[in-house]
Enzyme design. Sequence first.
Site, PDB file in Angstrom:
ATOM      1  N   THR A   8     -21.199  63.384 -30.636  1.00  0.00           N
ATOM      2  CA  THR A   8     -20.665  62.619 -31.758  1.00  0.00           C
ATOM      3  C   THR A   8     -19.479  63.352 -32.381  1.00  0.00           C
ATOM      4  OG1 THR A   8     -21.224  61.527 -33.854  1.00  0.00           O
ATOM      5  CG2 THR A   8     -22.182  63.688 -33.512  1.00  0.00           C
ATOM      6  N   ASN A  10     -18.968  62.386 -35.600  1.00  0.00           N
ATOM      7  CA  ASN A  10     -19.316  62.061 -36.987  1.00  0.00           C
ATOM      8  C   ASN A  10     -19.814  63.314 -37.723  1.00  0.00           C
ATOM      9  OD1 ASN A  10     -20.847  61.252 -39.274  1.00  0.00           O
ATOM     10  ND2 ASN A  10     -21.094  59.196 -38.421  1.00  0.00           N
ATOM     11  N   LYS A  13     -23.224  63.077 -39.511  1.00  0.00           N
ATOM     12  CA  LYS A  13     -24.380  63.203 -38.625  1.00  0.00           C
ATOM     13  C   LYS A  13     -24.594  64.653 -38.212  1.00  0.00           C
ATOM     14  CE  LYS A  13     -24.344  58.775 -36.219  1.00  0.00           C
ATOM     15  NZ  LYS A  13     -24.333  58.224 -34.857  1.00  0.00           N
ATOM     16  N   ASP A  68     -27.847  56.501 -31.159  1.00  0.00           N
ATOM     17  CA  ASP A  68     -27.224  55.253 -31.567  1.00  0.00           C
ATOM     18  C   ASP A  68     -28.146  54.622 -32.593  1.00  0.00           C
ATOM     19  OD1 ASP A  68     -24.833  53.760 -31.197  1.00  0.00           O
ATOM     20  OD2 ASP A  68     -26.048  52.128 -30.413  1.00  0.00           O
ATOM     21  N   THR A  69     -27.546  54.144 -33.660  1.00  0.00           N
ATOM     22  CA  THR A  69     -28.338  53.607 -34.759  1.00  0.00           C
ATOM     23  C   THR A  69     -27.878  52.208 -35.087  1.00  0.00           C
ATOM     24  OG1 THR A  69     -28.738  55.761 -35.756  1.00  0.00           O
ATOM     25  CG2 THR A  69     -28.848  53.886 -37.226  1.00  0.00           C
ATOM     26  N   GLY A 149     -22.088  54.745 -44.208  1.00  0.00           N
ATOM     27  CA  GLY A 149     -22.491  53.452 -43.643  1.00  0.00           C
ATOM     28  C   GLY A 149     -23.120  52.528 -44.676  1.00  0.00           C
ATOM     29  N   ARG A 177     -33.008  58.542 -38.384  1.00  0.00           N
ATOM     30  CA  ARG A 177     -32.467  59.619 -37.548  1.00  0.00           C
ATOM     31  C   ARG A 177     -33.321  60.881 -37.711  1.00  0.00           C
ATOM     32  NH1 ARG A 177     -27.863  58.203 -37.882  1.00  0.00           N
ATOM     33  NH2 ARG A 177     -27.580  58.995 -39.984  1.00  0.00           N
TER      34      ARG A 177
HETATM   35  P1  IMP Z   1     -23.971  54.905 -34.749  1.00  0.00           P
HETATM   36  O1  IMP Z   1     -23.691  54.096 -33.543  1.00  0.00           O
HETATM   37  O2  IMP Z   1     -25.210  55.703 -34.647  1.00  0.00           O
HETATM   38  O3  IMP Z   1     -22.778  55.722 -35.172  1.00  0.00           O
HETATM   39  O4  IMP Z   1     -24.250  53.925 -35.945  1.00  0.00           O
HETATM   40  C1  IMP Z   1     -23.643  52.671 -36.003  1.00  0.00           C
HETATM   41  C2  IMP Z   1     -23.379  52.269 -37.422  1.00  0.00           C
HETATM   42  O5  IMP Z   1     -24.633  52.157 -38.100  1.00  0.00           O
HETATM   43  C3  IMP Z   1     -22.555  53.256 -38.239  1.00  0.00           C
HETATM   44  O6  IMP Z   1     -21.183  52.998 -38.122  1.00  0.00           O
HETATM   45  C4  IMP Z   1     -23.039  52.963 -39.647  1.00  0.00           C
HETATM   46  O7  IMP Z   1     -22.366  51.866 -40.162  1.00  0.00           O
HETATM   47  C5  IMP Z   1     -24.486  52.594 -39.428  1.00  0.00           C
HETATM   48  N1  IMP Z   1     -25.358  53.763 -39.650  1.00  0.00           N
HETATM   49  C6  IMP Z   1     -25.802  54.659 -38.731  1.00  0.00           C
HETATM   50  N2  IMP Z   1     -26.593  55.569 -39.305  1.00  0.00           N
HETATM   51  C7  IMP Z   1     -26.647  55.245 -40.618  1.00  0.00           C
HETATM   52  C8  IMP Z   1     -27.301  55.834 -41.738  1.00  0.00           C
HETATM   53  O8  IMP Z   1     -28.008  56.859 -41.668  1.00  0.00           O
HETATM   54  N3  IMP Z   1     -27.116  55.209 -42.915  1.00  0.00           N
HETATM   55  C9  IMP Z   1     -26.353  54.103 -43.063  1.00  0.00           C
HETATM   56  N4  IMP Z   1     -25.711  53.529 -42.059  1.00  0.00           N
HETATM   57  C10 IMP Z   1     -25.859  54.102 -40.841  1.00  0.00           C
END
Ligand code: IMP
Length: 194
Positions: A8, A10, A13, A68-69, A149, A177
């Site tokens: 990542t 980020n 993160k 991935d979230t 986010g 996470r």
């Molecule tokens: P990623 O693919 O894991 O980076 O997450 C995709 C999107 O989900 C991010 O761009 C955020 O908008 C949202 N996101 C991921 N983790 C969190 C969190 O812990 N809190 C709030 N939004 C999150």
Amino acid sequence: MRKLIFATHNTHKLTEIRQILPEWEILGLTDIGLHDEIIENGQTLEANAEIKADYVYRKTGVSCFADDTGLEVEALNGAPGVHSARYATNGHDFKANMDKLLKEMTGIDKRGARFRTSVCLILNDEKHFFEGIVYGQIITVPRGDEGFGYDPVFVPDGYTKTFAEMDAEEKNSISHRGMAVSKLQDFLLNLLLY
Ligand code: IMP
């Protein structure tokens, strides 16, 4: 110190993960100078985590993991889900994404949602998956400046504060996470024992 790459860029993160896994030196993609765009075109969170981990492992040969979230909102049939990052625009525009979510939910009383994280670890050529889920409610007016986010509109069940009103330690202790990574941590610690 044992090294692990977290696939990542980020910094939020990375800060969270370094607090959760103090026994490992966690290197981000910026730390190792890997700036390639990794195309996350999977249809699920698991597929996207695997795509990212695979890419970095093939490039570096170093053990690594990716996550991935997605925010899955019940009344929106699981949206934005795997599209959480690019819900409103093509970039990671947190404010635009949150505004779109609140707009889509105008007039909707059923506000249950969950954050779900999938982690893919590649270690010694083997893949391992870990999942973390936290349930909560989407509020109508954003609150708090911490996190990132959708944090300002998500109140986890059993709490009155949004994720954005919690410090990193409190959020990590209950977050999607945090949970997925603590499963990853248990797995890694177990390996050291045997
Ligand atoms: P990623 O693919 O894991 O980076 O997450 C995709 C999107 O989900 C991010 O761009 C955020 O908008 C949202 N996101 C991921 N983790 C969190 C969190 O812990 N809190 C709030 N939004 C999150």
